[in-house]
Design an enzyme around this catalytic site. Structure first.
Site, PDB file in Angstrom:
ATOM      1  N   GLY A  53      45.789  37.479  34.710  1.00  0.00           N
ATOM      2  CA  GLY A  53      45.753  38.036  33.104  1.00  0.00           C
ATOM      3  C   GLY A  53      44.693  37.743  32.331  1.00  0.00           C
ATOM      4  N   ILE A  95      35.961  49.129  43.161  1.00  0.00           N
ATOM      5  CA  ILE A  95      37.011  47.952  43.565  1.00  0.00           C
ATOM      6  C   ILE A  95      38.483  48.552  43.407  1.00  0.00           C
ATOM      7  CG2 ILE A  95      36.852  47.064  41.333  1.00  0.00           C
ATOM      8  CD1 ILE A  95      38.227  44.975  44.214  1.00  0.00           C
ATOM      9  N   GLY A 110      37.154  41.877  49.928  1.00  0.00           N
ATOM     10  CA  GLY A 110      37.253  41.355  51.435  1.00  0.00           C
ATOM     11  C   GLY A 110      36.224  40.761  52.205  1.00  0.00           C
ATOM     12  N   LYS A 134      33.619  34.687  34.794  1.00  0.00           N
ATOM     13  CA  LYS A 134      35.163  35.203  34.671  1.00  0.00           C
ATOM     14  C   LYS A 134      35.331  36.254  33.563  1.00  0.00           C
ATOM     15  CE  LYS A 134      37.916  31.607  34.158  1.00  0.00           C
ATOM     16  NZ  LYS A 134      39.239  31.454  33.854  1.00  0.00           N
ATOM     17  N   SER A 150      33.816  38.301  39.868  1.00  0.00           N
ATOM     18  CA  SER A 150      34.240  37.716  38.593  1.00  0.00           C
ATOM     19  C   SER A 150      35.700  37.337  38.788  1.00  0.00           C
ATOM     20  CB  SER A 150      34.405  38.925  37.652  1.00  0.00           C
ATOM     21  OG  SER A 150      34.811  38.567  36.258  1.00  0.00           O
ATOM     22  N   LYS A 209      32.239  48.204  36.653  1.00  0.00           N
ATOM     23  CA  LYS A 209      33.012  48.051  37.811  1.00  0.00           C
ATOM     24  C   LYS A 209      34.308  49.000  37.689  1.00  0.00           C
ATOM     25  CE  LYS A 209      35.293  43.963  39.901  1.00  0.00           C
ATOM     26  NZ  LYS A 209      35.549  42.457  40.079  1.00  0.00           N
ATOM     27  N   CYS A 268      40.362  47.187  33.947  1.00  0.00           N
ATOM     28  CA  CYS A 268      41.619  46.565  32.706  1.00  0.00           C
ATOM     29  C   CYS A 268      42.184  47.618  32.039  1.00  0.00           C
ATOM     30  CB  CYS A 268      40.948  45.468  31.945  1.00  0.00           C
ATOM     31  SG  CYS A 268      39.425  46.028  30.881  1.00  0.00           S
ATOM     32  N   ASN A 295      31.180  39.299  32.872  1.00  0.00           N
ATOM     33  CA  ASN A 295      32.359  40.508  33.244  1.00  0.00           C
ATOM     34  C   ASN A 295      32.955  40.367  31.985  1.00  0.00           C
ATOM     35  OD1 ASN A 295      35.031  41.222  33.660  1.00  0.00           O
ATOM     36  ND2 ASN A 295      34.079  41.774  35.669  1.00  0.00           N
TER      37      ASN A 295
HETATM   38  C1  LIG Z   1      42.226  34.895  40.916  1.00  0.00           C
HETATM   39  C2  LIG Z   1      41.462  36.080  40.661  1.00  0.00           C
HETATM   40  C3  LIG Z   1      40.770  36.462  39.415  1.00  0.00           C
HETATM   41  C4  LIG Z   1      40.043  37.548  38.994  1.00  0.00           C
HETATM   42  N1  LIG Z   1      39.779  38.089  37.858  1.00  0.00           N
HETATM   43  C5  LIG Z   1      38.888  38.883  37.659  1.00  0.00           C
HETATM   44  C6  LIG Z   1      38.177  39.225  36.490  1.00  0.00           C
HETATM   45  O1  LIG Z   1      38.438  38.535  35.524  1.00  0.00           O
HETATM   46  N2  LIG Z   1      37.574  40.477  36.183  1.00  0.00           N
HETATM   47  C7  LIG Z   1      37.295  41.198  37.224  1.00  0.00           C
HETATM   48  O2  LIG Z   1      36.780  42.223  37.123  1.00  0.00           O
HETATM   49  N3  LIG Z   1      37.938  40.932  38.336  1.00  0.00           N
HETATM   50  C8  LIG Z   1      38.534  39.965  38.702  1.00  0.00           C
HETATM   51  N4  LIG Z   1      39.019  39.735  40.086  1.00  0.00           N
HETATM   52  C9  LIG Z   1      38.881  40.673  41.078  1.00  0.00           C
HETATM   53  C10 LIG Z   1      37.533  40.254  41.939  1.00  0.00           C
HETATM   54  O3  LIG Z   1      36.664  40.042  41.050  1.00  0.00           O
HETATM   55  C11 LIG Z   1      37.370  41.142  42.917  1.00  0.00           C
HETATM   56  O4  LIG Z   1      36.967  42.319  42.506  1.00  0.00           O
HETATM   57  C12 LIG Z   1      38.523  41.249  43.908  1.00  0.00           C
HETATM   58  O5  LIG Z   1      39.310  40.007  44.322  1.00  0.00           O
HETATM   59  C13 LIG Z   1      38.326  41.923  45.443  1.00  0.00           C
HETATM   60  O6  LIG Z   1      37.315  41.003  45.946  1.00  0.00           O
HETATM   61  P1  LIG Z   1      38.052  40.217  47.303  1.00  0.00           P
HETATM   62  O7  LIG Z   1      38.734  40.855  48.270  1.00  0.00           O
HETATM   63  O8  LIG Z   1      36.571  39.527  47.944  1.00  0.00           O
HETATM   64  O9  LIG Z   1      38.980  39.081  46.523  1.00  0.00           O
HETATM   65  C14 LIG Z   1      39.662  38.629  40.147  1.00  0.00           C
HETATM   66  C15 LIG Z   1      40.378  38.244  41.303  1.00  0.00           C
HETATM   67  C16 LIG Z   1      40.993  36.977  41.808  1.00  0.00           C
HETATM   68  C17 LIG Z   1      41.493  36.731  43.310  1.00  0.00           C
END
Ligand SMILES: Cc1cc2nc3c(=O)[nH]c(=O)nc-3n(C[C@H](O)[C@H](O)[C@H](O)COP(=O)(O)O)c2cc1C
Length: 310
Positions: free
Chosen positions: A77, A196, A250, A49, A25, A170, A135, A104
């Site tokens: 945000g 996470i 990651g 998102k 997301s 989550k 959140c 999400n």
């Molecule tokens: C730019 C960005 C926006 C994100 N927005 C959300 C979100 O709206 N809701 C959510 O649950 N996680 C959000 N995340 C977290 C990601 O879904 C993910 O859990 C986190 O980036 C770890 O994964 P990664 O290491 O592959 O980036 C966001 C992450 C990034 C980088």
């Protein structure tokens, strides 16, 4: 989905995914933005998102910076159009895809989670709700919902009672152990859990002496450098509950995805790596299939949790 004779399909609650790979997301917009770059119908699912009850503008820049060469800070945000406009303006496109859509949701209190779930459950095209318990609980003092096991339970239970859709919790284990959180969410009726870590970091530009995140100062740390931490969370969650675990954190390619599956994750989400290279999803799906074929694995689900200590 069968690739080279390997059945890549996995089941998460009521969802039958053609493969275990989905974008995380917030890193894939509403899907449509990526349609020219990614075969949306080839993905296991699409997680849109973070959606809130009312539209949000999100934080000022900078929202996403690379740090230490292998990690990222993000502080978007929850910029989004709000649940009503999501349903009216974004869902019609997504509904035409063959891929399950996971929405999400982020509420400011339990009631908001419930209201959004009800609204999303009344319309066609949503397959699952991913409850963002990382959140802030605005009405409850600002800590993340998953910082308190009882609060996490209350949110998941409210969502569960409001929908027949698949519910993914989550969770971000900061003050509560990931095993406890996973168990609490399962007992509240979640169909799957996605752990996470969302610790906050900061970065300073040594040439200017200024914050690299601008006025935000802080950002949630993610990316490849954090994979071992997230892998451990997925493993411990999978040990603690019998519902599926979705690994996230990651993942940059098929090798990482295999590692998560071996540790006990039934599916994986790719976040930052997809922002850097949108081919990551397809390459991961293809690589998983080839790895399984080379190993003589006929169903990818056989791999889940099959790792050995030695
Ligand atoms: C730019 C960005 C926006 C994100 N927005 C959300 C979100 O709206 N809701 C959510 O649950 N996680 C959000 N995340 C977290 C990601 O879904 C993910 O859990 C986190 O980036 C770890 O994964 P990664 O290491 O592959 O980036 C966001 C992450 C990034 C980088």
């Amino acid at each position: 989905m069968s690739l080279g004779g390997v059945d890549l399909s996995v089941t998460i609650g009521k969802l039958a995914l053609r493969n275990p790979v989905m974008p995380a997301s917030g890193t894939f917009g509403y899907g449509e933005e990526l349609a020219d770059l990614v075969d949306l119908n080839g993905l296991g699912a699409i997680v849109v998102k973070g959606t809130t009850l009312n539209p949000r503008m999100g934080n000022p820049p900078n929202r996403f910076v690379e740090v230490a060469g292998c990690a990222f800070l993000n502080y978007v945000g929850l910029q989004n159009v709000g649940v009503r406009r999501f349903i009216d303006e974004k869902l019609p496109y997504l509904r035409r895809l063959r891929t399950p859509i996971i929405v999400n949701i982020a509420g400011e209190d339990v009631e908001e989670f419930k209201l959004m779930t009800e609204a999303l459950s009344r319309v066609d095209g949503v397959s699952a709700i991913e409850v963002n318990l990382a959140c802030p609980n605005v009405s409850g003092g600002g800590l993340a919902f998953s910082a308190d096991a009882q609060v996490a339970f209350d949110v998941v239970k409210a969502v569960r009672d409001a929908t027949d859709l698949t519910v993914i919790a989550k969770v971000s284990p900061s003050l509560v152990d990931v095993r406890t959180l996973a168990q609490v969410c399962a007992s509240a009726g979640a169909d799957a859990v996605c752990p996470i870590w969302s610790g906050m970091g900061m970065a300073i530009d040594i040439n200017t002496g200024r914050s690299r995140m601008g006025a935000n100062l802080r950002g949630a740390l993610g990316g490849p450098g954090l994979k071992p931490l997230h892998l451990r969370l997925a493993y411990e969650a999978a040990q603690a509950v019998s519902i599926p675990v979705i690994g996230c954190g990651g993942i940059c390619g098929w090798e990482d995805a295999v590692e998560y599956l071996l540790a006990g994750a039934s599916a994986v989400q790719i976040g930052s790596a997809g922002l850097i290279n949108p081919q990551t999803y397809t390459e991961t799906i293809d690589g998983l299939g080839k790895w399984a074929e080379n190993r003589g694995v006929s169903r990818i689900e056989e791999v889940v949790g099959s790792f050995r200590m030695s």
